[in-house]
Design an enzyme around this catalytic site. Structure first.
Site, PDB file in Angstrom:
ATOM      1  N   LYS A 195       0.860  -1.185   0.000  1.00 13.09           N
ATOM      2  CA  LYS A 195       0.000   0.000   0.000  1.00 13.09           C
ATOM      3  C   LYS A 195       0.893   1.230   0.000  1.00 13.09           C
ATOM      4  O   LYS A 195       1.723   1.405   0.894  1.00 13.09           O
ATOM      5  CB  LYS A 195      -0.902  -0.011   1.226  1.00 13.09           C
ATOM      6  CG  LYS A 195      -1.776   1.237   1.330  1.00 13.09           C
ATOM      7  CD  LYS A 195      -2.747   1.140   2.489  1.00 13.09           C
ATOM      8  CE  LYS A 195      -3.547   2.426   2.630  1.00 13.09           C
ATOM      9  NZ  LYS A 195      -4.516   2.347   3.723  1.00 13.09           N
ATOM     10  N   LYS A 248      -2.170  -1.477  -3.794  1.00 15.93           N
ATOM     11  CA  LYS A 248      -3.041  -0.299  -3.716  1.00 15.93           C
ATOM     12  C   LYS A 248      -2.212   0.964  -3.785  1.00 15.93           C
ATOM     13  O   LYS A 248      -1.210   1.048  -3.077  1.00 15.93           O
ATOM     14  CB  LYS A 248      -3.804  -0.344  -2.393  1.00 15.93           C
ATOM     15  CG  LYS A 248      -4.669   0.863  -2.142  1.00 15.93           C
ATOM     16  CD  LYS A 248      -5.239   0.811  -0.757  1.00 15.93           C
ATOM     17  CE  LYS A 248      -5.954   2.128  -0.501  1.00 15.93           C
ATOM     18  NZ  LYS A 248      -6.471   2.245   0.810  1.00 15.93           N
TER      19      LYS A 248
HETATM   20  C1  PBG Z   1      -7.304   3.364   5.713  1.00 14.88           C
HETATM   21  C2  PBG Z   1      -7.624   3.252   4.260  1.00 14.88           C
HETATM   22  C3  PBG Z   1      -7.431   4.205   3.262  1.00 14.88           C
HETATM   23  C4  PBG Z   1      -7.971   3.664   2.110  1.00 14.88           C
HETATM   24  C5  PBG Z   1      -8.433   2.390   2.413  1.00 14.88           C
HETATM   25  N1  PBG Z   1      -8.190   2.149   3.761  1.00 14.88           N
HETATM   26  C6  PBG Z   1      -6.907   5.595   3.303  1.00 14.88           C
HETATM   27  C7  PBG Z   1      -5.537   5.893   3.716  1.00 14.88           C
HETATM   28  O1  PBG Z   1      -4.670   5.031   3.860  1.00 14.88           O
HETATM   29  O2  PBG Z   1      -5.319   7.075   3.949  1.00 14.88           O
HETATM   30  C8  PBG Z   1      -8.025   4.366   0.780  1.00 14.88           C
HETATM   31  C9  PBG Z   1      -9.127   3.943  -0.113  1.00 14.88           C
HETATM   32  C10 PBG Z   1      -9.409   4.856  -1.244  1.00 14.88           C
HETATM   33  O3  PBG Z   1      -8.795   5.918  -1.458  1.00 14.88           O
HETATM   34  O4  PBG Z   1     -10.328   4.503  -1.980  1.00 14.88           O
HETATM   35  N2  PBG Z   1      -6.048   2.975   6.070  1.00 14.88           N
HETATM   36 ZN    ZN Z   2      -5.604   3.713   8.178  1.00  8.13          ZN
END
Ligand code: PBG
Ligand code: ZN
Length: 323
Positions: A195, A248
């Protein structure tokens, strides 16, 4: 074999030939639909930067999920907005927390739908970070403890799968251990394994009210410049017990999806994130692109790169077109 003996256009001439030799196929079975649950009753408010997606109280969530499951979408991914936030994100692992209650209600009404829960603390902490803060930094191991507690409370509520999105080191192992210890050895983990600290999460953070109050997430999420590290991160999560691994965001990271697909044989998910969704919606609203066709091309590209599963805010619209 070269021109004129080989003419690539021969098999492009008729739709039936194109269908016959198509290499990648989208199916409604590929999709996971994210949903945002909020406290209250009768709430269904469209998220401004994510048209067709809503803030839903549990009663309206059930109506929405009826539509989702009637479209044949097999799974939803739940995010919760709590009544109150605190330093340690207590509502995230409360037995009667918003996600826990939503899971119970969903499993009761839709036993055949897969209910997946996002496991993180950022929606529940007053500072908006994905873990707990100590001396101005996100403390890894203390955060892991709370994340494991969160995952367990989701499993106890009836979640079919948990999906840790925090990017703390060692959390998959901790979650696997606590689940096994409490009789949830049959519950799989979908790890947000690679991520990135992306700028593409903007609309989501507005929707989940989870923007960090200070600093950013670069001390735990990955540097967008790195792809060898993604292979390493995914490998670690697999060793720790992940059942499905995730990359992601999806679109600016198709190379990472491809690379992870080559390196490992676990099911691979890709998260087509909120910013990627919002850009298409915005351009389509201006009449600058054909939103539906761009949507299908994007979803196809994510599968072509190697993903088996796509988490996407487009799931409902794409499912309708695939019917
Ligand atoms: C929380 C999380 C996030 C997303 C999914 N789970 C945001 C982040 O890490 O700030 C992003 C999902 C999206 O942008 O569609 N950790
Ligand atoms: Zn988070």
């Amino acid at each position: 074999m070269y021109f004129p003996r080989y003419r690539a256009r021969r098999l492009r001439e008729k739709a039936l030939f194109r269908d016959m030799v198509r290499e990648t196929h989208l199916s409604v079975n590929d999709f996971i639909y994210p949903l945002f649950v909020v406290p209250g009753f009768g709430v269904k408010e469209e998220i401004p930067s994510m048209p067709t997606n809503y803030h839903l109280s549990i009663d309206r969530l059930l109506e929405e999920v009826k539509e989702v499951s009637d479209l044949g979408i097999p799974a939803v991914l739940l995010f919760g907005l709590p009544e109150k936030k605190d330093e340690v994100g207590s509502e995230g692992y409360a037995e009667d927390g918003i996600v826990q209650r939503a899971v119970r209600a969903l499993k009761k009404s839709f036993p055949d739908l897969l209910v997946i829960t996002d496991v993180c603390l950022c929606e529940y902490t007053s500072h908006g970070h994905c873990g707990v803060i100590e001396n101005g930094r996100v403390h890894n191991d203390k955060s892991v403890e709370l994340l494991a507690k969160t995952a367990l409370s989701h499993a106890e509520a009836g979640a079919d799968m948990v999906a840790p999105s925090d990017m703390m080191d060692g959390r998959v192992k901790a979650i696997r251990e606590i689940l096994d210890l409490h009789g949830f050895d049959h519950i799989p983990i979908m790890a947000y394994a690679a991520k990135y600290a992306s700028s593409m999460y903007g609309p989501f953070r507005e929707a989940a009210d989870s923007a960090p109050a200070f600093g950013d997430r670069r001390s735990y999420q990955m540097d967008p410049a790195n792809s060898r590290e993604a292979v390493r991160e995914v490998g670690l999560d697999i060793e720790e017990g992940a059942d499905i691994v995730m990359v992601k965001p999806a679109l600016s990271y198709l190379d990472v999806i491809y690379r992870v697909r080559q390196a490992y044989n676990l099911p691979l998910a890709a998260y087509n994130v909120s910013g990627e969704f919002a850009m298409v919606k915005a351009a389509a609203a201006q009449g600058w692109i054909d939103g539906e066709r761009v949507m299908m091309e994007i979803l196809l590209s994510i599968k072509r790169a190697g993903a088996d599963i796509i988490i996407t805010y487009f799931a409902k619209e794409a499912a309708r077109l695939l019917r």
